[in-house]
Design an enzyme around this catalytic site. Structure first.
Site, PDB file in Angstrom:
ATOM      1  CG  ASP A  43     -10.338  -2.689  -5.688  1.00 29.54           C
ATOM      2  OD1 ASP A  43     -11.007  -2.701  -4.455  1.00 29.54           O
ATOM      3  OD2 ASP A  43      -8.976  -2.378  -5.658  1.00 29.54           O
ATOM      4  CG  HIS A  87     -13.050  -0.873  -1.473  1.00 29.98           C
ATOM      5  ND1 HIS A  87     -11.282  -0.853  -1.479  1.00 29.98           N
ATOM      6  CD2 HIS A  87     -14.019  -1.536  -0.557  1.00 29.98           C
ATOM      7  CE1 HIS A  87     -11.814  -1.014  -0.837  1.00 29.98           C
ATOM      8  NE2 HIS A  87     -12.641  -1.685   0.103  1.00 29.98           N
ATOM      9  CD  GLU A 132     -11.848   3.332  -4.744  1.00 28.13           C
ATOM     10  OE1 GLU A 132     -12.096   1.605  -3.741  1.00 28.13           O
ATOM     11  OE2 GLU A 132     -11.181   3.589  -4.107  1.00 28.13           O
ATOM     12  CB  SER A 171      -5.491   0.671   2.954  1.00 27.72           C
ATOM     13  OG  SER A 171      -6.203  -0.304   1.751  1.00 27.72           O
ATOM     14  CD  GLN A 211      -3.115   0.800  -0.018  1.00 31.30           C
ATOM     15  OE1 GLN A 211      -3.252  -0.338   0.088  1.00 31.30           O
ATOM     16  NE2 GLN A 211      -3.399   2.214  -0.034  1.00 31.30           N
ATOM     17  CG  HIS A 267      -7.147  -3.171  -0.622  1.00 36.16           C
ATOM     18  ND1 HIS A 267      -7.591  -4.346  -1.424  1.00 36.16           N
ATOM     19  CD2 HIS A 267      -7.731  -1.938  -1.132  1.00 36.16           C
ATOM     20  CE1 HIS A 267      -8.740  -3.730  -2.177  1.00 36.16           C
ATOM     21  NE2 HIS A 267      -8.418  -2.412  -2.219  1.00 36.16           N
TER      22      HIS A 267
END
Length: 235
Positions: A158, A205, A202, A149, A123, A151
């Site tokens: 995503d 996401h 987004e 994040s 990241q 993630h």
């Protein structure tokens, strides 16, 4: 409406509520309280809470945003590859994603992951490249700084429509909005909510929360930031 009647009122934030209310006179008091609790009266990343590795590992519902940070060395212990890919999610989320994918195929909605778990270092590399290209202010609208994040949680993925290199078609996005919660996922950064999520829309996401919580968030019509503050945050 008085402060005492607002369930998520926090006496520690009283001064901030009053200041924010003066600056945003069109907001009702309940909105003021929720937005300040989220941190929206502050510059993103200027003040934040830090999770421990144990908190990140043991709570699938934790919120990660510009006001909640993960440890640099946190990596989930149960990461597994998504089917036929090198992308990883935590085991429970990966099983749910497989079910979501199969449900999509039945409705002729075919999508693939194009990013999932990302380490702090990965990241950092991404964010730095975006910042160098577009400047920090612009990068902050679409990319999380390292440690901030979802993630890194291993609970976000995503997805892209089969005919796109990123993003979802309008039709596939509508399907995802209408169906992903049934498998435990929410659209984390919906349209028209940038003033709350601090990120541009987004559609691609999605964040795993488990079916029960994802359904509640979906049905509420709230962003996860709002829902978390109203119904999950312990006070």
């Amino acid at each position: 409406l008085k402060f005492k009647d607002i369930t998520n009122f926090d006496i520690k934030n009283l001064e901030r509520y009053l200041d924010y209310s003066k600056e945003n006179s069109t907001y009702d008091m309940k909105t003021v309280v929720t937005y300040v609790n989220i941190g929206l009266d502050l510059e993103g990343y200027s003040k934040y809470e830090s999770y421990t590795k144990s908190e990140a590992e043991n709570d699938l519902t934790i919120i990660v945003n510009k006001y909640h940070k993960l440890p640099e060395d946190y990596e989930p212990s149960d990461l597994v590859n998504l089917e036929n890919t090198n992308y990883k999610l935590r085991e429970e989320a990966a099983r749910a994603f497989k079910k979501l994918t199969k449900a999509g195929i039945k409705d002729n909605v075919i999508f693939y992951p194009f990013s999932a778990y990302r380490s702090y270092d990965t990241q950092n590399g991404l964010y730095t490249s975006y910042k160098n290209r577009d400047g920090e202010k612009e990068a902050d609208t679409y990319s999380a700084r390292p440690g901030f994040s979802e993630h890194q949680l291993g609970l976000a993925v995503d997805v892209r429509s089969s005919n796109l290199t990123s993003n979802l078609t309008t039709e596939d996005y509508k399907w995802m909005l209408d169906n992903s919660y049934k498998f435990g996922f929410i659209i984390r950064y919906p349209k028209g909510k940038q003033h709350i999520t601090q990120f541009i829309e987004e559609p691609w996401h999605i964040r795993y929360l488990g079916v029960e919580l994802a359904t509640k968030v979906h049905d509420s019509g709230l962003t996860y930031d709002e829902y978390y503050d109203l119904y999950i945050e312990k006070r």
